[in-house]
Design a protein around this motif. Structure first.
Motif, mmCIF file in Angstrom:
data_model
loop_
_atom_site.group_PDB
_atom_site.id
_atom_site.type_symbol
_atom_site.label_atom_id
_atom_site.label_comp_id
_atom_site.label_asym_id
_atom_site.label_seq_id
_atom_site.Cartn_x
_atom_site.Cartn_y
_atom_site.Cartn_z
ATOM 1 N N GLY A 90 0.803 -1.096 -0.007
ATOM 2 C CA GLY A 90 0.056 0.381 -0.189
ATOM 3 C C GLY A 90 0.476 1.354 -0.252
ATOM 4 N N GLN A 91 2.055 1.187 1.046
ATOM 5 C CA GLN A 91 2.922 2.743 1.157
ATOM 6 C C GLN A 91 3.764 2.939 -0.736
ATOM 7 O OE1 GLN A 91 5.409 3.522 4.004
ATOM 8 N NE2 GLN A 91 4.330 1.560 4.458
ATOM 9 N N SER A 92 4.215 1.207 -1.453
ATOM 10 C CA SER A 92 4.730 2.052 -2.453
ATOM 11 C C SER A 92 3.535 1.894 -3.506
ATOM 12 C CB SER A 92 5.004 0.274 -3.235
ATOM 13 O OG SER A 92 4.129 -0.491 -3.766
ATOM 14 N N GLU A 93 2.611 2.832 -3.462
ATOM 15 C CA GLU A 93 1.930 2.525 -4.293
ATOM 16 C C GLU A 93 2.212 3.958 -5.083
ATOM 17 O OE1 GLU A 93 -2.424 1.140 -5.988
ATOM 18 O OE2 GLU A 93 -2.568 1.066 -3.511
ATOM 19 N N ILE A 94 2.954 4.975 -3.954
ATOM 20 C CA ILE A 94 2.953 6.207 -4.543
ATOM 21 C C ILE A 94 3.722 6.482 -5.467
ATOM 22 C CG2 ILE A 94 5.241 6.674 -2.991
ATOM 23 C CD1 ILE A 94 2.607 9.335 -3.376
ATOM 24 N N PHE A 95 4.893 5.103 -6.086
ATOM 25 C CA PHE A 95 5.598 4.947 -7.364
ATOM 26 C C PHE A 95 4.844 5.228 -8.249
ATOM 27 C CE2 PHE A 95 8.162 3.810 -2.817
ATOM 28 C CZ PHE A 95 9.463 4.656 -4.026
ATOM 29 N N ARG A 96 3.591 5.193 -8.235
ATOM 30 C CA ARG A 96 2.693 4.972 -9.264
ATOM 31 C C ARG A 96 2.437 6.713 -10.130
ATOM 32 N NH1 ARG A 96 -2.892 2.083 -8.175
ATOM 33 N NH2 ARG A 96 -3.047 3.370 -10.694
ATOM 34 N N LEU A 97 1.705 6.312 -11.230
ATOM 35 C CA LEU A 97 2.603 7.696 -12.398
ATOM 36 C C LEU A 97 2.811 8.359 -12.327
ATOM 37 C CD1 LEU A 97 -1.632 8.252 -9.755
ATOM 38 C CD2 LEU A 97 -1.157 7.074 -12.623
ATOM 39 N N SER A 98 4.104 7.971 -12.434
ATOM 40 C CA SER A 98 5.274 8.825 -12.268
ATOM 41 C C SER A 98 6.228 8.072 -13.761
ATOM 42 C CB SER A 98 5.997 8.783 -11.369
ATOM 43 O OG SER A 98 5.351 9.464 -9.779
ATOM 44 N N ASN A 99 5.381 7.865 -14.446
ATOM 45 C CA ASN A 99 6.043 7.226 -15.633
ATOM 46 C C ASN A 99 8.070 6.168 -15.500
ATOM 47 O OD1 ASN A 99 6.581 7.195 -18.479
ATOM 48 N ND2 ASN A 99 8.435 8.062 -18.313
ATOM 49 N N GLY A 100 7.596 5.802 -13.676
ATOM 50 C CA GLY A 100 8.317 4.554 -13.058
ATOM 51 C C GLY A 100 8.582 3.427 -13.856
ATOM 52 N N PRO A 101 8.876 2.365 -13.025
ATOM 53 C CA PRO A 101 8.699 0.788 -13.583
ATOM 54 C C PRO A 101 7.200 0.266 -13.398
ATOM 55 C CG PRO A 101 10.345 0.547 -12.345
ATOM 56 C CD PRO A 101 10.011 2.544 -12.345
ATOM 57 N N ILE A 102 6.790 0.830 -12.196
ATOM 58 C CA ILE A 102 5.447 -0.170 -12.107
ATOM 59 C C ILE A 102 4.468 0.155 -13.277
ATOM 60 C CG2 ILE A 102 4.751 2.483 -10.827
ATOM 61 C CD1 ILE A 102 4.423 -1.847 -9.936
ATOM 62 N N ASP A 103 4.593 1.074 -13.899
ATOM 63 C CA ASP A 103 3.068 1.154 -14.818
ATOM 64 C C ASP A 103 3.483 2.414 -15.692
ATOM 65 O OD1 ASP A 103 3.128 4.028 -13.272
ATOM 66 O OD2 ASP A 103 1.114 3.975 -12.388
ATOM 67 N N ALA A 104 4.677 2.818 -16.679
ATOM 68 C CA ALA A 104 5.324 2.707 -17.797
ATOM 69 C C ALA A 104 4.360 2.177 -18.664
ATOM 70 C CB ALA A 104 6.959 3.767 -17.883
ATOM 71 N N GLU A 105 3.689 3.248 -19.360
ATOM 72 C CA GLU A 105 2.928 3.045 -20.990
ATOM 73 C C GLU A 105 4.108 3.402 -21.895
ATOM 74 O OE1 GLU A 105 -0.963 5.036 -20.507
ATOM 75 O OE2 GLU A 105 -1.456 3.848 -18.644
ATOM 76 N N GLU A 106 4.503 3.774 -21.928
ATOM 77 C CA GLU A 106 5.323 3.675 -23.264
ATOM 78 C C GLU A 106 6.823 3.921 -23.298
ATOM 79 O OE1 GLU A 106 3.364 6.895 -25.049
ATOM 80 O OE2 GLU A 106 4.310 8.553 -23.636
ATOM 81 N N GLY A 107 7.939 3.565 -24.182
ATOM 82 C CA GLY A 107 9.324 3.783 -24.353
ATOM 83 C C GLY A 107 9.915 2.451 -23.551
ATOM 84 N N TRP A 108 10.908 2.573 -23.358
ATOM 85 C CA TRP A 108 11.775 1.709 -22.604
ATOM 86 C C TRP A 108 11.681 1.517 -21.677
ATOM 87 C CZ3 TRP A 108 14.868 1.610 -18.634
ATOM 88 C CH2 TRP A 108 15.517 3.347 -17.916
ATOM 89 N N VAL A 109 10.899 1.706 -20.871
ATOM 90 C CA VAL A 109 10.193 1.377 -19.325
ATOM 91 C C VAL A 109 9.369 0.887 -19.524
ATOM 92 C CG1 VAL A 109 9.837 2.008 -16.891
ATOM 93 C CG2 VAL A 109 11.122 4.225 -18.308
ATOM 94 N N ALA A 110 8.794 0.825 -20.721
ATOM 95 C CA ALA A 110 7.480 0.257 -20.630
ATOM 96 C C ALA A 110 8.005 -1.076 -21.012
ATOM 97 C CB ALA A 110 5.933 0.478 -21.428
ATOM 98 N N ASP A 111 8.631 -0.880 -21.784
ATOM 99 C CA ASP A 111 9.042 -2.394 -22.907
ATOM 100 C C ASP A 111 10.241 -3.080 -21.641
ATOM 101 O OD1 ASP A 111 8.180 -1.223 -24.750
ATOM 102 O OD2 ASP A 111 9.926 -0.240 -25.903
ATOM 103 N N MET A 112 11.022 -2.193 -21.150
ATOM 104 C CA MET A 112 11.617 -3.398 -19.826
ATOM 105 C C MET A 112 11.225 -4.513 -18.683
ATOM 106 S SD MET A 112 15.397 -2.471 -18.161
ATOM 107 C CE MET A 112 16.194 -2.707 -19.772
ATOM 108 N N TYR A 113 10.149 -3.213 -18.447
ATOM 109 C CA TYR A 113 9.281 -3.598 -17.127
ATOM 110 C C TYR A 113 8.395 -4.200 -17.448
ATOM 111 C CZ TYR A 113 13.503 -1.893 -15.564
ATOM 112 O OH TYR A 113 15.250 -1.642 -14.487
ATOM 113 N N GLY A 114 7.133 -3.790 -18.718
ATOM 114 C CA GLY A 114 5.632 -3.987 -18.602
ATOM 115 C C GLY A 114 4.598 -3.676 -17.832
ATOM 116 N N ALA A 115 4.681 -2.655 -17.185
ATOM 117 C CA ALA A 115 3.706 -1.879 -16.872
ATOM 118 C C ALA A 115 3.056 -3.467 -16.116
ATOM 119 C CB ALA A 115 3.007 -1.164 -18.012
ATOM 120 N N LEU A 116 3.400 -3.571 -15.030
ATOM 121 C CA LEU A 116 3.041 -5.289 -13.894
ATOM 122 C C LEU A 116 2.195 -4.091 -13.358
ATOM 123 C CD1 LEU A 116 6.003 -6.420 -13.790
ATOM 124 C CD2 LEU A 116 4.257 -7.043 -15.318
#
Length: 443
Positions: A90-116
């Motif tokens: 629950g605390q880790s959800e703050i890392f969402r919506l910042s184009n990071g590895p948890i949910d980036a939807e495009e670019g190399w970050v999305a390609d590498m980590y899959g927006a899981l």
């Protein structure tokens, strides 16, 4: 800063104590590279996700033990492990919506980590897709993953059939959000539904004839895992879903690891986030993504999707952890995650430079007063949920707490807008539009 981050305000401190956020057993060990806010953010991300991964592995172990010997005791232990795992995630959800590895939807970050994120924590879910539910008259639904064999089509736009003769990680991964966002087959809430079953205090608050009261969550019987003809499939589903959570969190945790970018993706996002390697992100862009993401999360996700929709509808089906009646903890931990980054701390440990350090004068006074009001209301939600009535009862129109929850929603939205001022104090120009998801901020 003039006010210690560990002693914000007397009312704030007491509110946090009432909220009861004790954290995980792992001790955080921030590195000595406290030179910048981005380094502090990276270290908090690594430690928070490491805790979430450890708790997910503990959940997996509890599920494996339950699958080997389904008893009342082992079911209780599995539920307890799920609840614990939600504290760190629950605390880790703050890392969402910042184009990071948890949910980036495009670019190399999305390609590498899959927006899981959609695999780990998708919600709300149509539980009828996974297993049976009962209506107010006690009649069971059919045609779900558990009771189907062969090719299963979840339905919806462009849905594709998947073979469910055997319930595997691959099968439920392919089914997740197949045909629509509500067609959730993986993640914490799929496990939650399988463990607790449907919470019958739903459907515009019909008379509760099954769970027998405000302190009762879903009441799935043990025989669903022992005597029922689909018992083995439910156990197989639990094992596959928890295995998927662990593997996905290993990917996300790895993205924030130290030591440089590896061929398997470990360390690659951290390296880029700190302006290094083949795909460096400038400090300005990294901060902009972080501050905008924090604003959108607290304003449009927590305030609206997880609070406003539930209390203004009102609908238990729209509360975040409706099967386990754990929504009050979702609110506590999601807010705590936001505060972790704003204050530059995690589990009481100072990680270095924090955004709030740069804010001064009237802006800081206003933000701190708003935080105090918010934490008092969150503490009241948590306290009531653990002593008299769960969140699904607090949102009833005739419950006085409903007005408190509506005020909390409004104050969280204001806090989201305050990220414009926090960003400016840290050298980043944002607008209110940057900290708002218009689609998710309607109510």
């Amino acid at each position: 800063m003039n006010i210690s981050r560990g002693k914000l305000l007397v009312t704030t401190l007491s509110a946090v104590a009432v909220m009861g956020l004790t954290g995980c057993m792992n001790n955080p060990s921030p590195s000595s590279d406290k030179g910048t806010f981005l380094e502090a953010y990276s270290n908090i991300a690594l430690d928070n996700y490491s805790d979430a991964l450890a708790d997910a592995k503990a959940l997996q172990k509890a599920i494996d033990n339950f699958a080997k010997k389904p008893t009342t005791k082992s079911l209780k232990e599995a539920k307890a492990a799920w609840l614990t795992s939600r504290e760190s995630y629950g605390q880790s959800e703050i890392f969402r919506l910042s184009n990071g590895p948890i949910d980036a939807e495009e670019g190399w970050v999305a390609d590498m980590y899959g927006a899981l994120e959609g695999q780990i924590n998708a919600w709300p879910l149509d539980e009828n897709m996974i297993d049976y539910t009962k209506n107010a008259k006690g009649k069971r639904t059919k045609g779900n993953i558990i009771d189907s064999r062969g090719m299963f089509n979840p339905g919806g736009e462009d849905s594709k059939a998947v073979n469910v003769d055997n319930i595997t990680v691959e099968a439920i991964t392919e089914l997740n959000e197949n045909g629509g966002e509500a067609n959730v087959a993986t993640g914490y809430h799929a496990v939650e539904f399988l463990l607790w079953g449907q919470d019958q205090d739903y459907s515009s608050f019909v008379k509760d004839g099954i769970t027998k009261g405000a302190l009762k969550a879903g009441g799935r019987p043990l025989k669903d895992f022992t005597k029922n003809r689909n018992a083995k499939r439910r156990l197989a589903y639990l094992k596959a879903a928890t295995s998927k959570i662990v593997s996905d969190l290993e990917v996300i945790t790895g993205a924030w690891e130290k030591g440089g970018c590896q061929t398997d993706g470990k360390g690659c996002y951290r390296e880029a986030f700190l302006g290094k390697g083949k795909n460096p992100i400038s400090a300005t862009e990294a901060k902009k993504q972080v501050f905008a993401g924090m604003g959108v999360f607290i304003k449009s996700e927590l305030a609206n999707e997880r609070i406003a929709v539930a209390v203004l509808t009102p609908s238990e089906e729209d509360e975040h952890s409706c099967f386990s009646d754990n929504t009050h903890r979702d609110i506590v931990t999601n807010y705590q995650g936001f505060k972790n980054i704003l204050m530059g701390t995690y589990k009481g440990v100072d990680y270095g430079k924090a955004p709030i350090d740069m804010v001064s004068g009237a802006d800081k006074k206003r933000i701190m007063e708003l935080i105090s009001k918010i934490e008092t209301k969150i503490a009241s939600i948590n306290s009531l949920a653990e002593t008299s009535r769960h969140f699904d009862y607090q949102i009833r129109p005739n419950d006085p707490q409903a007005k408190v929850i509506v005020k909390l929603k409004n104050e969280l939205r204001k806090l989201g807008d305050e990220m414009v001022h926090v960003a400016k104090a840290n050298g980043i120009n944002l607008t209110v539009d940057d900290v708002t998801d218009a689609e998710e901020t309607k109510l």
